[in-house]
Write an enzyme that holds these catalytic residues in place. Sequence first.
Site, PDB file in Angstrom:
ATOM      1  N   ARG A 102       0.841  -1.208   0.000  1.00 48.08           N
ATOM      2  CA  ARG A 102       0.000   0.000   0.000  1.00 48.08           C
ATOM      3  C   ARG A 102       0.871   1.251   0.000  1.00 48.08           C
ATOM      4  O   ARG A 102       0.531   2.263  -0.617  1.00 48.08           O
ATOM      5  CB  ARG A 102      -0.933  -0.031   1.222  1.00 48.08           C
ATOM      6  CG  ARG A 102      -2.046   0.977   1.144  1.00 48.08           C
ATOM      7  CD  ARG A 102      -3.097   0.756   2.198  1.00 48.08           C
ATOM      8  NE  ARG A 102      -2.554   0.876   3.548  1.00 48.08           N
ATOM      9  CZ  ARG A 102      -3.255   0.670   4.661  1.00 48.08           C
ATOM     10  NH1 ARG A 102      -4.541   0.340   4.581  1.00 48.08           N
ATOM     11  NH2 ARG A 102      -2.715   0.805   5.851  1.00 48.08           N
ATOM     12  N   LYS A 203      -2.872   6.467   1.938  1.00 47.87           N
ATOM     13  CA  LYS A 203      -2.706   7.069   3.267  1.00 47.87           C
ATOM     14  C   LYS A 203      -1.865   8.340   3.159  1.00 47.87           C
ATOM     15  O   LYS A 203      -0.789   8.463   3.764  1.00 47.87           O
ATOM     16  CB  LYS A 203      -2.106   6.054   4.250  1.00 47.87           C
ATOM     17  CG  LYS A 203      -3.175   5.075   4.736  1.00 47.87           C
ATOM     18  CD  LYS A 203      -2.700   4.166   5.823  1.00 47.87           C
ATOM     19  CE  LYS A 203      -2.849   4.751   7.201  1.00 47.87           C
ATOM     20  NZ  LYS A 203      -4.252   4.876   7.642  1.00 47.87           N
ATOM     21  N   GLU A 239     -16.282   6.630   5.294  1.00 49.16           N
ATOM     22  CA  GLU A 239     -15.398   6.181   6.386  1.00 49.16           C
ATOM     23  C   GLU A 239     -15.614   7.066   7.595  1.00 49.16           C
ATOM     24  O   GLU A 239     -16.076   8.203   7.461  1.00 49.16           O
ATOM     25  CB  GLU A 239     -13.932   6.382   6.012  1.00 49.16           C
ATOM     26  CG  GLU A 239     -13.367   5.449   5.028  1.00 49.16           C
ATOM     27  CD  GLU A 239     -11.873   5.701   4.840  1.00 49.16           C
ATOM     28  OE1 GLU A 239     -11.427   5.591   3.708  1.00 49.16           O
ATOM     29  OE2 GLU A 239     -11.167   6.027   5.820  1.00 49.16           O
TER      30      GLU A 239
HETATM   31  C1  COI Z   1      -4.463   3.001  11.475  1.00 48.97           C
HETATM   32  O1  COI Z   1      -5.437   2.349  11.848  1.00 48.97           O
HETATM   33  O2  COI Z   1      -3.319   2.567  11.403  1.00 48.97           O
HETATM   34  C2  COI Z   1      -4.651   4.354  11.087  1.00 48.97           C
HETATM   35  O3  COI Z   1      -4.177   4.758  10.077  1.00 48.97           O
HETATM   36  C3  COI Z   1      -5.333   5.192  12.036  1.00 48.97           C
HETATM   37  C4  COI Z   1      -4.439   6.282  12.464  1.00 48.97           C
HETATM   38  C5  COI Z   1      -4.662   7.463  11.582  1.00 48.97           C
HETATM   39  C6  COI Z   1      -4.589   6.575  13.904  1.00 48.97           C
END
Ligand code: COI
Length: 356
Positions: A102, A203, A239
Amino acid sequence: MSPPSILGNGKDCSGSAAEEIYADINWDELGFNIIPTDYMYVMKCAKGDKFSQGSLLPYGNIEISPSAGILNYGQGIFEGLKALRTKDGRILLFRPEENAQRMKIGADRLCMPSPSIDQFLNAVKQIVLANKRWVPPPGKGSLYIRPLLMGTGALLGVAPAPEYTFLVYCSPVGSYHKGALNLKVEDKLYRAISGTGGTGGIKSVTNYAPVYTAMSKAKANGFSDVLFLDAATGKHIEEATACNVFVVKGNVISTPATDGTILPGITRKSIIDIAIDLGHQVVERAVSVEEMLDAEEMFCTGTAMVVNSVASVTYKDTRVNYTTGPETLSAKLRKTLVGIQTGSLEDKKSWTVRVD
Ligand code: COI
C-alpha cells in the site's frame, strides 16, 4: 538484522536475559498516545534514485529544511501496523507486506520513490527487535509501528521534492477508542473527493487534518467520532475519521467498496475474509445513509481501531441505536482476528510474520 546490544537510555539488552526485559511503564494504562521508544529507522534517497541503505538511530527529533516538500506541499504518506506478543513469548506482525504494497501505491500517486517490499519489511522487523522491550505483555496492547515516507528535500516551487526520507518509529498502544462508538454523520464537510481521481484511497498525510473541524465539533458534543459521506451525492457512507465501516442486516454484511475514495484497510480486508469463512455474505458496494439507519448492527475496522461496535449513529436530527455486546457479529469477528494476531488461534492463511 540483530538488535543493538545497548538500548537508547542505556539499558543493557544483550544476551538471552534481554528476552525477558520489559520497559518500565504501567502496561495497564496504555491508550493511543505516543510513548517515545528507543530506536527509529531512517533511510534516505534522492529523487530519481532507489532507496538502498538505512540505519537504526536513537529515537528523537529530526532536522528538516523549512522548505521541505512535506512541510510546504504535503508530499507524504504513512502506514500503520502492529506487533503483538503471544502468550508463549513470540512477537508477531500482522500482514506487513500488505502495508509495504500500500505504501508503494501511495508513493506512486504522490510521485515519490518508495522502499521495496523487502526493504520495508526489513525496516519494520529491525524496529521491532530494537524496541522489543516496548512490545506490551500479552493481552496488554501492541507495539504500533508507524512507517512514514516523505519529501524532505528543499524546494520552493510546486514540484516533487529532490530528496525523500523513509522513517519508521513505534509506540506501545492500547485501545484507540474505549467502548462502543457513538458516531455523528457529517453532512457538510467531506473527507475525500469521490471516485478514482483523488487521494482518499491512499494514506496521504493530507487526508487527515481536513477532518479535524468536524471531529472536534462532534467530540465537543459528546460523540466518539465522525462518519463522512461521499462528496458527489452526500447520500452514501464512506469512512469514519480513521477507520472503515460495515453495516449488518440479517446474514449480509455490507461495506463501502474501495473505489478510490475509501482506504483499502488491511483490517477491513481481513475481516471480510474472516466473515466469509464464518458463513456470512459480504457485499462491497455503495451503502446509503438509509440502509445504514435501517441496519441491525454496525462496526468499524482499522489497524488502530481493530474492530469496534457502533452503539449509535446520529444523522441530522435522527439517532439510531445498534445492537452491541458480546453476542454481536463484530465481537465474534474481533475475537477471531485478535486470536490470529496474538497466535492463540491457528493462522490458516499465513497472515502473521514472526519477528523474534
Ligand atoms: C491506522 O489504523 O493505522 C490508522 O491509520 C489510524 C491512524 C490514523 C490513527
